[in-house]
Scaffold this motif. Sequence first.
Motif, PDB file in Angstrom:
ATOM      1  N   LEU A  45     -40.884  41.387  49.246  1.00  0.00           N
ATOM      2  CA  LEU A  45     -40.097  42.167  50.154  1.00  0.00           C
ATOM      3  C   LEU A  45     -39.161  41.694  51.233  1.00  0.00           C
ATOM      4  O   LEU A  45     -38.202  42.265  51.297  1.00  0.00           O
ATOM      5  N   THR A  46     -39.782  41.402  52.032  1.00  0.00           N
ATOM      6  CA  THR A  46     -38.587  40.383  53.255  1.00  0.00           C
ATOM      7  C   THR A  46     -38.447  39.477  52.165  1.00  0.00           C
ATOM      8  O   THR A  46     -37.164  38.886  53.223  1.00  0.00           O
ATOM      9  N   ALA A  47     -38.498  38.568  51.282  1.00  0.00           N
ATOM     10  CA  ALA A  47     -38.130  37.617  51.129  1.00  0.00           C
ATOM     11  C   ALA A  47     -36.385  38.023  49.940  1.00  0.00           C
ATOM     12  O   ALA A  47     -35.514  37.948  50.409  1.00  0.00           O
ATOM     13  N   LEU A  48     -36.405  39.404  49.238  1.00  0.00           N
ATOM     14  CA  LEU A  48     -35.616  40.233  48.418  1.00  0.00           C
ATOM     15  C   LEU A  48     -34.450  40.607  49.782  1.00  0.00           C
ATOM     16  O   LEU A  48     -33.898  41.057  49.176  1.00  0.00           O
ATOM     17  N   MET A  49     -35.698  40.736  50.975  1.00  0.00           N
ATOM     18  CA  MET A  49     -34.204  42.220  51.880  1.00  0.00           C
ATOM     19  C   MET A  49     -33.722  40.990  52.731  1.00  0.00           C
ATOM     20  O   MET A  49     -32.369  41.467  52.991  1.00  0.00           O
ATOM     21  N   GLY A  50     -33.853  39.443  53.446  1.00  0.00           N
ATOM     22  CA  GLY A  50     -33.760  39.148  54.093  1.00  0.00           C
ATOM     23  C   GLY A  50     -33.787  38.971  55.611  1.00  0.00           C
ATOM     24  O   GLY A  50     -33.431  38.731  56.580  1.00  0.00           O
ATOM     25  N   TRP A  51     -34.449  40.247  55.207  1.00  0.00           N
ATOM     26  CA  TRP A  51     -34.920  40.662  57.020  1.00  0.00           C
ATOM     27  C   TRP A  51     -36.487  40.366  57.390  1.00  0.00           C
ATOM     28  O   TRP A  51     -37.614  40.965  56.070  1.00  0.00           O
ATOM     29  N   CYS A  52     -37.094  40.526  58.100  1.00  0.00           N
ATOM     30  CA  CYS A  52     -38.565  40.463  58.370  1.00  0.00           C
ATOM     31  C   CYS A  52     -38.580  41.026  60.075  1.00  0.00           C
ATOM     32  O   CYS A  52     -38.148  40.699  60.966  1.00  0.00           O
ATOM     33  N   PRO A  53     -39.810  42.208  59.451  1.00  0.00           N
ATOM     34  CA  PRO A  53     -40.366  43.314  60.969  1.00  0.00           C
ATOM     35  C   PRO A  53     -40.506  41.747  62.900  1.00  0.00           C
ATOM     36  O   PRO A  53     -39.625  41.921  63.222  1.00  0.00           O
ATOM     37  N   ALA A  54     -41.492  41.398  62.040  1.00  0.00           N
ATOM     38  CA  ALA A  54     -42.038  40.272  62.281  1.00  0.00           C
ATOM     39  C   ALA A  54     -41.388  39.516  63.590  1.00  0.00           C
ATOM     40  O   ALA A  54     -41.607  38.939  65.189  1.00  0.00           O
ATOM     41  N   TYR A  55     -39.936  38.785  62.532  1.00  0.00           N
ATOM     42  CA  TYR A  55     -39.185  38.334  63.074  1.00  0.00           C
ATOM     43  C   TYR A  55     -38.356  38.493  64.162  1.00  0.00           C
ATOM     44  O   TYR A  55     -38.147  37.991  65.262  1.00  0.00           O
ATOM     45  N   THR A  56     -37.946  39.579  64.527  1.00  0.00           N
ATOM     46  CA  THR A  56     -37.288  40.547  64.788  1.00  0.00           C
ATOM     47  C   THR A  56     -37.749  40.711  66.251  1.00  0.00           C
ATOM     48  O   THR A  56     -37.573  40.731  67.337  1.00  0.00           O
ATOM     49  N   LEU A  57     -39.398  41.200  65.966  1.00  0.00           N
ATOM     50  CA  LEU A  57     -40.256  41.454  67.294  1.00  0.00           C
ATOM     51  C   LEU A  57     -40.298  40.563  67.738  1.00  0.00           C
ATOM     52  O   LEU A  57     -40.427  40.013  69.463  1.00  0.00           O
ATOM     53  N   ILE A  58     -40.784  39.477  67.806  1.00  0.00           N
ATOM     54  CA  ILE A  58     -40.753  37.901  68.239  1.00  0.00           C
ATOM     55  C   ILE A  58     -39.314  37.010  68.508  1.00  0.00           C
ATOM     56  O   ILE A  58     -39.438  36.069  69.519  1.00  0.00           O
ATOM     57  N   GLY A  59     -37.950  37.601  68.156  1.00  0.00           N
ATOM     58  CA  GLY A  59     -37.137  37.120  68.330  1.00  0.00           C
ATOM     59  C   GLY A  59     -36.609  35.957  67.976  1.00  0.00           C
ATOM     60  O   GLY A  59     -35.924  34.628  68.328  1.00  0.00           O
ATOM     61  N   VAL A  60     -37.240  35.528  66.180  1.00  0.00           N
ATOM     62  CA  VAL A  60     -36.995  34.424  65.503  1.00  0.00           C
ATOM     63  C   VAL A  60     -36.000  34.743  64.661  1.00  0.00           C
ATOM     64  O   VAL A  60     -36.276  35.833  63.751  1.00  0.00           O
ATOM     65  N   SER A  61     -35.275  33.552  64.307  1.00  0.00           N
ATOM     66  CA  SER A  61     -34.484  33.811  62.673  1.00  0.00           C
ATOM     67  C   SER A  61     -34.907  32.416  62.369  1.00  0.00           C
ATOM     68  O   SER A  61     -34.143  31.271  63.108  1.00  0.00           O
ATOM     69  N   THR A  62     -34.478  32.612  61.081  1.00  0.00           N
ATOM     70  CA  THR A  62     -34.841  31.190  60.108  1.00  0.00           C
ATOM     71  C   THR A  62     -32.778  31.473  59.534  1.00  0.00           C
ATOM     72  O   THR A  62     -32.809  30.430  58.821  1.00  0.00           O
ATOM     73  N   CYS A  63     -32.132  32.575  59.370  1.00  0.00           N
ATOM     74  CA  CYS A  63     -30.592  32.043  59.235  1.00  0.00           C
ATOM     75  C   CYS A  63     -30.404  31.533  59.413  1.00  0.00           C
ATOM     76  O   CYS A  63     -29.430  31.765  60.473  1.00  0.00           O
ATOM     77  N   PRO A  64     -29.277  30.190  58.998  1.00  0.00           N
ATOM     78  CA  PRO A  64     -28.373  29.862  59.273  1.00  0.00           C
ATOM     79  C   PRO A  64     -26.911  30.119  60.265  1.00  0.00           C
ATOM     80  O   PRO A  64     -26.510  29.546  60.697  1.00  0.00           O
ATOM     81  N   ALA A  65     -26.954  31.446  59.617  1.00  0.00           N
ATOM     82  CA  ALA A  65     -25.530  32.293  60.189  1.00  0.00           C
ATOM     83  C   ALA A  65     -25.788  32.707  61.022  1.00  0.00           C
ATOM     84  O   ALA A  65     -24.758  33.330  62.445  1.00  0.00           O
ATOM     85  N   LYS A  66     -26.746  33.280  61.533  1.00  0.00           N
ATOM     86  CA  LYS A  66     -27.333  34.111  62.635  1.00  0.00           C
ATOM     87  C   LYS A  66     -27.356  32.927  63.574  1.00  0.00           C
ATOM     88  O   LYS A  66     -26.906  33.416  65.260  1.00  0.00           O
ATOM     89  N   ARG A  67     -27.485  31.746  63.766  1.00  0.00           N
ATOM     90  CA  ARG A  67     -27.616  30.618  64.788  1.00  0.00           C
ATOM     91  C   ARG A  67     -26.157  30.482  65.501  1.00  0.00           C
ATOM     92  O   ARG A  67     -26.080  29.499  66.356  1.00  0.00           O
TER      93      ARG A  67
END
Length: 68
Positions: A45-67
Amino acid sequence: MNANVGGIDRILRIVAGLALLAFAFFGPADLSWKWVGYIGVVPLLTALMGWCPAYTLIGVSTCPAKRA
């Protein structure tokens, strides 16, 4: 809900999710902890949505557009 899961991360999540679900459905029938395989729904589900709630909590992003 901004995207925070990048391409490689998505692929790894899909592979892990499918592997866990395959274990749940096709694993040995005599295992009492076969239910653990159903946890594979979460990475799928997190792969299909492209959003991970745990990443939001710890402030991590692996999405290149976000960086950028």
